[in-house]
Design an enzyme around this catalytic site. Structure first.
Site, PDB file in Angstrom:
ATOM      1  NE  ARG A 100      16.000  54.201  60.515  1.00 13.17           N
ATOM      2  CZ  ARG A 100      15.141  53.212  60.804  1.00 13.17           C
ATOM      3  NH1 ARG A 100      15.163  52.635  61.982  1.00 13.17           N
ATOM      4  NH2 ARG A 100      14.276  52.800  59.904  1.00 13.17           N
ATOM      5  CG  HIS A 127      10.223  55.154  57.316  1.00 19.46           C
ATOM      6  ND1 HIS A 127      11.430  54.904  56.683  1.00 19.46           N
ATOM      7  CD2 HIS A 127      10.018  54.069  58.123  1.00 19.46           C
ATOM      8  CE1 HIS A 127      11.920  53.739  57.090  1.00 19.46           C
ATOM      9  NE2 HIS A 127      11.081  53.221  57.959  1.00 19.46           N
ATOM     10  CD  GLN A 130       7.924  50.321  56.442  1.00 17.15           C
ATOM     11  OE1 GLN A 130       8.969  50.076  57.029  1.00 17.15           O
ATOM     12  NE2 GLN A 130       7.090  49.373  56.036  1.00 17.15           N
ATOM     13  CG  ASP A 223       4.699  53.454  63.601  1.00 19.99           C
ATOM     14  OD1 ASP A 223       5.364  52.461  63.942  1.00 19.99           O
ATOM     15  OD2 ASP A 223       5.221  54.578  63.393  1.00 19.99           O
ATOM     16  CB  CYS A 264       6.394  50.421  59.442  1.00 17.90           C
ATOM     17  SG  CYS A 264       6.234  51.305  61.001  1.00 17.90           S
ATOM     18  NE  ARG A 292      11.444  49.294  54.383  1.00 14.69           N
ATOM     19  CZ  ARG A 292      12.056  49.877  55.427  1.00 14.69           C
ATOM     20  NH1 ARG A 292      11.813  49.469  56.642  1.00 14.69           N
ATOM     21  NH2 ARG A 292      12.889  50.886  55.235  1.00 14.69           N
TER      22      ARG A 292
HETATM   23  N1  NVA Z   1       7.423  55.784  64.057  1.00 21.13           N
HETATM   24  C1  NVA Z   1       8.486  54.831  64.242  1.00 21.13           C
HETATM   25  C2  NVA Z   1       8.752  54.094  62.957  1.00 21.13           C
HETATM   26  C3  NVA Z   1       9.784  53.000  63.067  1.00 21.13           C
HETATM   27  C4  NVA Z   1      10.035  52.323  61.773  1.00 21.13           C
HETATM   28  C5  NVA Z   1       9.729  55.552  64.734  1.00 21.13           C
HETATM   29  O1  NVA Z   1      10.067  56.599  64.162  1.00 21.13           O
HETATM   30  O2  NVA Z   1      10.349  55.084  65.678  1.00 21.13           O
HETATM   31  N1   CP Z   2      10.176  49.564  59.629  1.00 23.80           N
HETATM   32  C1   CP Z   2      11.439  49.964  59.909  1.00 23.80           C
HETATM   33  O1   CP Z   2      11.945  50.970  59.422  1.00 23.80           O
HETATM   34  O2   CP Z   2      12.093  49.112  60.740  1.00 23.80           O
HETATM   35  P1   CP Z   2      13.516  49.393  61.415  1.00 23.80           P
HETATM   36  O3   CP Z   2      13.348  50.525  62.367  1.00 23.80           O
HETATM   37  O4   CP Z   2      13.848  48.084  62.095  1.00 23.80           O
HETATM   38  O5   CP Z   2      14.492  49.725  60.330  1.00 23.80           O
END
Ligand code: NVA
Ligand code: CP
Length: 308
Positions: A100, A127, A130, A223, A264, A292
């Protein structure tokens, strides 16, 4: 397919394979409990995570392996070691790498240099893990044939919006994405790429700046308004532009009677979604979180056995 670097690399049949195995793992989490016996999976994250980290570590444990979690500041990358050298070294110790980070190109580079599977656990653009969990929930709720239904994403034109468009296109679905125009819209390059896919699969993609375009959708997805990596200085501007796109009971009432609410997570009650909606009986956010693990377990299972 060695890696899962980008959602757009998946085909419909590969998604179906991954989801079928995830269904097996949701019924019996230990049905492949020695698949990664005596092996490790590295999980490298330069952004925070609750679900992806816990789901990944649990998935590895259910496959009989040992997760090695590495925080962003713990590798020599921070001191100038190259991404490629890091990938080569991790390949000597781990059966797979889940990553990540911010830039999609860093994940692409890791995939190219690593001899092991590299799995995108979220970037600024994409993502994929997800969306596979989300598709499990759509199938559980509406069956495997989603023809005749439309699914809406509403809010910031961010990584989740990109990924919804892309997986929807791959699956030949009818997807609506409603965002403000301008700065917080989905970038044209993602729309163009998704349209190219949809032209082949028969998917129907609609891009809108009207919150009411969620009308008659079977799912409304939203989101956060400020993603990891977005500048805090933009917050007030985002709230102003995105407030008309909040998922309220009134907005949900435009959807079909059997519509579900999806997110998510993490969520901000009173911002992108009202508490009544996310905590109400149309919400499937906990099912999404549950899957997940099943989907990451499936991805790891297939990729560490030679590909999907
Ligand atoms: N759009 C959000 C998704 C988190 C799972 C982010 O990138 O922070
Ligand atoms: N939905 C998701 O990816 O959650 P986290 O950021 O907690 O991993």
């Amino acid at each position: 397919m060695k890696d899962l670097l980008r959602t757009e690399h998946l085909s419909c049949s590969q998604v179906e394979t991954l989801l079928a195995t995830a269904r097996d793992f949701s019924k019996d989490p230990l049905s492949a409990s020695t698949a990664l016996a005596n092996r490790t999976v590295a999980i490298y994250m330069t952004k925070p995570s609750t679900r992806t980290r816990l789901a990944s570590e649990s998935a590895v444990a259910h496959l009989g392996g040992t997760p090695i979690f590495i925080r962003g500041d713990e590798l020599q990358i921070g001191r100038g070691e190259t991404i490629s050298d890091t990938a080569r070294v991790i390949s000597q110790f781990a059966a797979a790498l889940i990553v990540r980070t911010f830039k999609q190109s860093d994940v692409d580079q890791l995939g190219e240099a690593a001899s092991i599977p590299v799995i995108n656990g979220l970037t600024d653009d994409d993502h994929p893990t997800q969306l596979l969990a989300d598709w499990m929930v759509l199938n559980e709720k509406f069956g495997e044939n989603l023809t005749g239904r439309k699914f809406a994403y509403i809010g910031d034109g961010n990584n989740m919006a990109n990924t919804w468009l892309t997986l929807g296109a791959i699956m030949g679905a009818h997807i609506v994405v409603a965002t403000p125009s301008g700065k917080f819209a989905v970038k044209q390059s993602f729309i163009d790429r998704a349209n190219l896919i949809a032209a082949k699969t028969g998917g129907k993609l609609e891009i809108s700046n009207d919150p009411e375009s969620v009308k008659d959708a079977s799912a409304i997805y939203t989101d956060v308004w400020l993603s990891m990596g977005d500048s805090d200085a933009e917050k007030a501007e985002r709230v102003k532009a995105l407030t008309p796109f909040a998922v309220t009971p009134k907005l949900m009432s435009l959807a079909t009677k059997d519509a579900i609410f999806m997110h998510c997570l993490p969520a901000h009650r009173g911002a992108e979604v009202s508490a009544e909606v996310i905590d109400g009986n149309q919400s499937v956010v906990w099912q999404q979180a549950f899957h997940r693990r099943t989907t990451i377990q499936s991805i790891l299972y297939h990729l560490t056995r030679g590909g999907i």
